[in-house]
Design an enzyme around this catalytic site. Structure first.
Site, short mmCIF file in Angstrom:
data_model
loop_
_atom_site.label_atom_id
_atom_site.label_comp_id
_atom_site.label_asym_id
_atom_site.label_seq_id
_atom_site.Cartn_x
_atom_site.Cartn_y
_atom_site.Cartn_z
CE1 TYR A 159 -3.51 -2.61 0.74
CE2 TYR A 159 -4.61 -0.54 1.14
CZ TYR A 159 -4.67 -1.88 0.88
OH TYR A 159 -5.87 -2.50 0.78
CE LYS A 229 0.21 -17.11 2.19
NZ LYS A 229 -0.31 -18.42 2.32
CG ASP A 283 -3.12 -19.35 3.89
OD1 ASP A 283 -2.38 -18.92 4.79
OD2 ASP A 283 -2.81 -20.32 3.18
CG ASP A 307 -8.22 -3.31 2.86
OD1 ASP A 307 -9.25 -3.01 3.49
OD2 ASP A 307 -7.97 -2.88 1.73
#
Ligand code: NAD
Length: 420
Positions: A159, A229, A283, A307
């Site tokens: 971002y 992640k 995930d 987000d």
């Protein structure tokens, strides 16, 4: 403080910083509070929330001197620019503000004004509480299990806006650097490519994770979960996790332990009052939000994961019409709903103002007006429980009365008067 592109109220006093170190504020009885109604449905939910917040302030013996600011479409119309400096300065100077959504064009055009505001003011923690209100329909069987707060890093990650468009000289320079100098010569496909950079710093990660841990300690929460992640993106998301554990181990003494310490030193039983810091792969976390909802209390994560996760969590407690948020840093708060400007419903007096109203509740809590904040939550909950709802919830419940945005706000105001 003089501004040209701001509607300065006639009454009210500015909020000031009482303690640099803790960020504590000195809040007058009639504080000046900047408000940006926002684009699209912001023109509906902004004024609706303003009425409810006025009522809650007045019911608890105070008032708010609103300072109207412009950004996005309203600023283009009035001043022919997207984000006037005065808008940023007014929020910086007045410390506590609320905004509706601002539209960002996809692919081309200007960069996100929301991201620009967060970056310019260094509001590094985007905080999104997700809790269920009685009466709100949900796609899950037991939505009451969700009582979580997400701390999303607000200034870094993909971002950050460090990216280059395909077929430009710049992107080819970056490609050549990555391939020739850094040795990744087989990694990027031939032909046009867009490239972005994902910075995750120790500084940015640790200050965000501290906010999450401090919140857990101050609000009697048992766990803080670092979501990442790191199995794939080892040096960015993996580093975030490692820095998180470093903060937990090095900065909080016995108040905070890691999941390893929980098992190695405490047989899986956390001592009373201790916050346990654990971590989950992003995930897996998204499925655990559904299957083991009640186990998660405070989440600390990077910008993109945060987000996605907070929208998904928001769906479990009734959708984007409900989900509130706030941006924090350096003794400042800019409250804003999670949802965007939903242009197709703009100006129809149709959408749900609850997310914006509950973002106002976050703002009131930050002011230390806990009684007014509680009144807002109770009045919204009672109104929805009584079956008075906007279209988004109405289509999911049997019976009930469908009302417009402005009518919903009026009912909440009436309920505030009854409860006060
Ligand atoms: P969105 O959140 O605006 O809308 C998606 C859908 O969610 C809507 O079509 C509607 O069905 C529902 N919804 C959203 N808010 C609602 C409400 N208050 N009541 C009832 N239903 C509601 O997302 P989008 O369509 O992806 O984005 C539209 C624009 O908003 C884009 O320009 C995007 O960049 C911007 N955006 C801004 C912010 C922000 O200002 N912080 C956040 C997200 C998106």
């Amino acid at each position: 403080m003089s501004y040209e592109k701001v509607e300065v109220p006639e009454d009210g006093e500015p909020i000031t910083l009482a303690d640099e170190e803790t960020g504590a504020l000195d809040v007058p009885e009639t504080p000046i509070i900047p408000i940006i109604h926002g684009d699209g449905i912001g023109t509906d939910v902004g004024p609706a929330a303003q009425k409810v917040l006025d009522a809650a302030a007045e019911a608890t013996g105070r008032s708010i001197a609103w300072m109207r600011l412009y950004a996005g479409a309203s600023a283009r119309e009035k001043y022919d620019e997207n984000l006037p400096d005065d808008t940023v300065q007014a929020i910086r100077n007045h410390r506590v503000a609320i905004k509706g959504p601002l539209t960002t064009p996809v692919g081309a055009g200007f960069r996100s004004l929301n991201v620009a505001l967060r970056q310019k003011l260094d509001l590094y923690a985007n905080v999104r509480p997700t809790y269920h209100l009685d009466g709100v329909p949900s796609p899950v069987t037991d939505p009451g299990q969700m009582d979580m707060i997400t701390f999303r890093e607000n200034t870094e990650d993909v971002y950050a806006g460090i990216e280059w468009e395909a077929e430009t000289e710049e992107v080819e320079q970056v490609r050549a650097f990555v391939e020739d100098e850094m040795g990744f010569d087989e990694k990027i496909h031939d032909g046009p490519v867009g490239i972005g950079i994902k910075p995750i710093s120790e500084f940015g990660s640790k200050r965000l994770i501290r906010e999450a841990i401090n919140y857990a300690i101050n609000n009697d929460r048992d766990t803080v979960t670092l979501v990442h992640k790191g199995n794939i993106m080892k040096f960015t998301e993996g580093a975030f996790r490692d820095w998180g554990y470093e903060v937990a181990e090095e900065e909080y003494g016995d108040d905070v332990i890691t999941e390893d310490q929980l098992w190695d030193e405490h047989d899986g039983e956390a001592p009373e009052g201790t916050v346990v810091v654990n971590d989950r792969i992003a995930d897996n976390m998204l499925q655990q939000l559904l299957t083991r909802t009640g186990e998660y209390e405070v989440i600390a994560t990077m910008n993109l994961n945060g987000d996605y996760m907070s929208d998904a969590a928001g769906a479990q407690i009734g959708g984007l019409g409900i989900a509130p948020g706030g941006n924090f840093g350096h003794g400042r708060c800019l409250a804003e709903p999670v949802h965007g400007s939903a242009p197709k419903y703009a100006g129809e007096d149709k959408v749900n103002p609850t997310a914006m109203i509950l973002s106002g509740r976050i703002m009131l809590e930050y002011l230390g007006w806990q009684d007014a904040a509680a009144l807002v939550k109770d009045a919204v909950e009672d109104t929805i429980s009584s079956g008075t709802v906007t279209y988004d919830l109405h289509r999911q419940i049997e019976g009930g009365t469908r009302v417009a945005t402005s009518e919903f706000a009026e009912r909440v105001v009436e309920r505030i008067h009854e409860l006060a």
